[in-house]
Design a protein around this motif. Structure first.
Motif, mmCIF file in Angstrom:
data_model
loop_
_atom_site.group_PDB
_atom_site.id
_atom_site.type_symbol
_atom_site.label_atom_id
_atom_site.label_comp_id
_atom_site.label_asym_id
_atom_site.label_seq_id
_atom_site.Cartn_x
_atom_site.Cartn_y
_atom_site.Cartn_z
ATOM 1 N N ASP A 101 2.018 -5.398 8.376
ATOM 2 C CA ASP A 101 1.569 -4.361 7.139
ATOM 3 C C ASP A 101 0.571 -3.938 6.965
ATOM 4 O O ASP A 101 0.144 -2.603 6.764
ATOM 5 C CB ASP A 101 2.153 -5.428 5.785
ATOM 6 N N GLU A 145 13.307 -12.115 5.774
ATOM 7 C CA GLU A 145 12.851 -11.864 4.730
ATOM 8 C C GLU A 145 13.992 -11.635 3.619
ATOM 9 O O GLU A 145 15.101 -11.590 4.055
ATOM 10 C CB GLU A 145 12.210 -10.213 4.839
ATOM 11 N N THR A 157 7.966 -13.094 -11.782
ATOM 12 C CA THR A 157 6.561 -13.298 -11.756
ATOM 13 C C THR A 157 5.817 -12.073 -10.779
ATOM 14 O O THR A 157 5.041 -11.467 -10.682
ATOM 15 C CB THR A 157 6.150 -14.476 -11.214
ATOM 16 N N GLY A 170 -0.684 -4.491 -10.809
ATOM 17 C CA GLY A 170 -1.600 -3.857 -9.625
ATOM 18 C C GLY A 170 -2.070 -4.715 -8.821
ATOM 19 O O GLY A 170 -2.743 -4.199 -7.892
ATOM 20 N N LEU A 171 -1.603 -5.969 -8.679
ATOM 21 C CA LEU A 171 -2.110 -7.045 -7.616
ATOM 22 C C LEU A 171 -1.406 -6.681 -6.154
ATOM 23 O O LEU A 171 -2.139 -6.747 -5.519
ATOM 24 C CB LEU A 171 -1.616 -8.342 -8.205
ATOM 25 N N ILE A 172 -0.189 -6.347 -6.480
ATOM 26 C CA ILE A 172 0.592 -6.097 -5.154
ATOM 27 C C ILE A 172 1.239 -4.944 -5.278
ATOM 28 O O ILE A 172 1.525 -4.332 -6.423
ATOM 29 C CB ILE A 172 1.451 -7.239 -4.707
ATOM 30 N N LYS A 173 1.384 -4.373 -4.236
ATOM 31 C CA LYS A 173 2.148 -2.891 -4.399
ATOM 32 C C LYS A 173 3.662 -3.125 -4.015
ATOM 33 O O LYS A 173 4.017 -3.678 -3.220
ATOM 34 C CB LYS A 173 1.507 -1.997 -3.035
ATOM 35 N N ARG A 225 3.245 -9.212 -11.133
ATOM 36 C CA ARG A 225 2.301 -8.825 -10.275
ATOM 37 C C ARG A 225 2.148 -7.404 -9.927
ATOM 38 O O ARG A 225 1.019 -6.984 -9.626
ATOM 39 C CB ARG A 225 2.240 -9.650 -9.232
ATOM 40 N N LYS A 276 10.764 -5.205 -3.749
ATOM 41 C CA LYS A 276 9.642 -5.904 -2.981
ATOM 42 C C LYS A 276 10.244 -6.984 -2.249
ATOM 43 O O LYS A 276 11.114 -7.831 -2.713
ATOM 44 C CB LYS A 276 8.940 -6.540 -3.953
ATOM 45 N N ARG A 278 13.016 -7.755 7.813
ATOM 46 C CA ARG A 278 12.800 -8.292 8.750
ATOM 47 C C ARG A 278 13.344 -9.806 8.698
ATOM 48 O O ARG A 278 13.762 -10.028 7.764
ATOM 49 C CB ARG A 278 11.331 -8.289 9.026
ATOM 50 N N SER A 281 5.439 -14.855 7.523
ATOM 51 C CA SER A 281 4.911 -14.196 6.648
ATOM 52 C C SER A 281 3.634 -13.798 7.018
ATOM 53 O O SER A 281 3.113 -12.756 6.603
ATOM 54 C CB SER A 281 4.879 -14.836 5.236
#
Lengths: 269, 403
Positions: free
Chosen positions: B29, B47, B75, B83-86, B79, B13, B44, B22
């Motif tokens: 995105d 990042e 953390t 399943g909060l973020i992919k 997350r 990630k 990029r 961001s």
């Protein structure tokens, strides 16, 4: 977005799964709000009533001349501002709901539809209170009731859905940049004046664009006609806008779902 | 039957340091996600990889401890699991319901009563009305709220709010339980209660536990995943060794060494020797060891009784042990090396900081204190809760009443 069939399936099941949560959130918000206020539901129709009154006074004194309407002008204006308030609440609702649910969104995985759905419940709850105002005003000015008043309820729902769809389109970007929320406030104020809310739809060419290019106009005017006269002058246009709204709503919902993880990623946890 | 509930396969990630960028990347995105494209493999500008190439599997009944220093990506990984973020790369497969004890009391409305908030919070966590009706008494009971349950949550103390949040969150019976540092809540008796609750839950589900408290980690977890700067550093069942790696992966600079005192005398250096007589910075539990210090007493103070002392702190800056030696005045020595040896190293796995000091005279005037002068790592196969493990000289198992 890589597997559309799965996405549609999960969208549907999440919508079903979110009904109960949405109801809970709605009950929470409404009961918390009224427990902390003395005037309570009074606030649901005050804005519409006040802005309606302003135009009623202006019109009665001849300060502005909006042309002829075939029902008493106060009824025309109050219904207009009430319906407009319904629309503007709807368009603001998604961004507002998602912003206030930010802390929850960042930490808990629950069906994201629940936030929007509970916002819709809240808008509809406010509308039922506003309906009382409309009925009182119509009784006072002796405008006859007909079955059109009942038919106008689904028509008003179209207005809500148009607002929600537009609001949902703006939500992803609006969550990232505060500019969207500020722009929306300004936009809605301007929009009020280019929508036949307190004046009848203009017939003369450049001004009639107000009624034809603006998607809110046919919905608002049509709903008002149903309420007061029981018929609609331009049913095909009304239906066309309804279909577009429905398509828009589904597309906006797609967008909302797909972009949510990306938005949460950019929020602090 | 292998009942794998969580499988994480090479997950990575990205995160961005600059806020403006961001947000803009967020817009990009969203656009590429809508178009169904994925150009997520390169970084990029600005990042970095917050999580890089993490893989593991977890079965029912297992508990994985996620350890690492701040910013290690724990953390972020949680997350993603929630399943909060992919993930940007790799796959996460979850079989079963996930319960996360991360945001206790999320969605509480301060105006509403505790009872009403139970319904709201529990539905946010995914419980239906009937389920809540069934469990509400249990929740109220566990939270120890008594008659407060029908007053607004804004009148609760912070401890009461946390207790209520915990009670609701653990009333769920998830297949996968995610715990992020939550055992640091409430007072000591309630913490114990929380712990027991989690242990009883964990037998039925797969647990992922994030903590900085190594005693807690060793108490709950079967396997550990040590992360550093997003990348998995160690992964396995060897708790003691991984905890040691966790301790050694800190920069020594985090605990500053400093010198204080009236400076009538000084301690030049400290050395620790292992059982082979080699100078070392790490010992194994149970091995004989010795410590030597080169001391300079200074002219005036050489006439007085001196006391050399070493206090040993653990990572939580608690004093855990003390070594000392009285140096009587008549020795008339000014510069010398003091050696002390010990039969066994009794310290538990971990990292220890040694503070050396010199005191003079009857009142023990501090002449020299060198804080955190030496850092010692100790390795032990089985870890535990306490910093010192005493060795018994005799042990006996005696039957009672002839049974």
């Amino acid at each position: 977005m890589h597997s559309p069939v799965k996405l549609v399936k999960s969208m549907w099941s999440d919508l079903k799964g979110s009904r109960e949560l949405a109801w809970r959130l709605f009950v929470r918000d409404v009961s918390a709000r009224y427990r902390q206020s003395y005037l309570g539901i009074f606030w649901a129709f005050v804005p519409a009533l006040l802005s309606g009154l302003v135009f009623i006074v202006l019109n009665a004194k001849g300060v502005v001349n909006f042309g002829k309407v075939d029902i008493p002008y106060p009824v025309f204006a109050i219904i207009g501002t009430t319906l407009w308030q319904l629309f503007s609440e709807s368009i603001n609702a998604p961004l507002k709901a998602v912003t206030s649910g930010k802390a929850m969104l960042a930490k808990i995985n629950f069906p994201r539809e629940a936030l929007i759905l509970s916002a819709v419940y809240e808008v509809l709850f406010g509308f039922t209170i506003k309906l009382v105002l409309i009925v009182v005003v119509m009784l006072f000015f002796k405008v006859p009731f007909g079955p059109g008043l009942l038919l106008s309820l689904p028509a008003a729902l179209a207005l809500v859905f148009l607002g929600i769809a537009l609001g949902m389109f703006l939500t992803p970007i609006g969550m990232l940049y505060g500019d969207v929320g500020s722009a929306l406030t300004v936009l809605i104020q301007l929009w009020f004046f280019v929508t036949p809310v307190v004046y009848p739809p203009p017939q003369l060419f450049p001004y009639s664009l107000v009624a034809t290019l603006n998607p809110v106009s046919p919905l608002l005017v049509g709903t008002r006609e149903l309420m007061t006269k029981g018929t609609m002058t331009d049913l095909p246009l009304f239906m066309a806008i309804c279909v577009c709204t429905l398509i828009g709503l589904i597309v906006a919902w797609f967008m909302y779902r797909v972009t949510m993880p990306i938005i949460i990623e950019r929020m602090s946890s | 039957m292998s009942d794998v509930l969580v499988s994480v396969d090479n997950v990575s990630k990205k995160f961005c340091r600059s806020l403006k960028k961001s947000l803009w990347y967020g817009v990009q995105d969203m656009a590429s996600e809508m178009l169904g494209r994925s150009g997520k493999h390169e970084l990029r500008p600005d990042e970095f990889w917050a999580v890089k190439n993490v893989s593991f599997e977890l079965k029912r009944g297992e508990c994985l401890g996620l350890i690492g220093h701040n910013g290690a990506g724990k953390t972020t990984l949680l997350r993603m699991l929630n399943g909060l973020i992919k993930p940007d790369q790799g796959r996460i497969e979850i079989r079963g319901e996930v319960g996360a004890l991360i945001a206790l009391g999320a969605g509480f409305n301060p105006i509403l009563t505790g009872r009403e908030n139970i319904y709201v919070n529990a539905s946010i966590l995914g419980m239906g009305k009937r389920e809540i009706d069934k469990k509400i008494d249990e929740i109220i009971d566990f939270a120890e709220l008594g008659e407060f349950i029908d007053s607004p949550v804004q009148n609760y103390s912070s401890g009461m709010q946390v207790r209520l949040g915990f009670a609701i969150a653990t009333a769920l019976e998830p297949d996968i339980l995610i715990l992020d540092e939550i055992l640091a809540v409430g007072d000591a008796p309630f913490r114990t209660k929380c712990f027991n609750r989690i242990e009883s839950l964990s037998s039925r589900c797969a647990v992922i536990f994030v903590s900085h408290s190594m005693p807690q980690v060793t108490r709950i977890c079967d396997t550990l995943l040590l992360m550093q700067k997003g990348a998995p550093l160690r992964h396995g069942h060897d708790l003691g060794e991984i905890i040691l790696d966790y301790h050694t992966s800190t920069d020594n600079a985090d605990v500053a060494a400093s010198v204080e005192g009236s400076q009538h005398g000084s301690i030049k250096a400290i050395q620790i020797h292992n059982s082979h007589g080699e100078a070392t910075r790490s010992l194994v539990y149970g091995e004989p060891w010795s410590i030597s210090a080169s001391i300079d007493l200074g002219e005036e103070t050489a006439r007085l009784d001196a006391r050399f002392m070493i206090t040993i702190n653990d990572q939580e800056e608690t004093n855990v042990a003390q070594l000392e030696k009285l140096i009587p005045a008549p020795q008339k020595l000014r510069q010398f090396v003091l050696s002390m040896s010990y039969d066994e190293c009794l310290f538990n796995s971990g990292k220890y900081y040694l503070t050396a000091s010199l005191q003079f005279g009857k009142k023990g005037t501090l002449a020299y204190v060198a804080r955190n002068m030496f850092v010692l790592n100790v390795k032990r196969d089985i870890s535990g809760y306490a910093p010192i493990i005493l060795q018994q000289r005799h042990e006996a198992i005696t039957p009672v009443n002839g049974k």
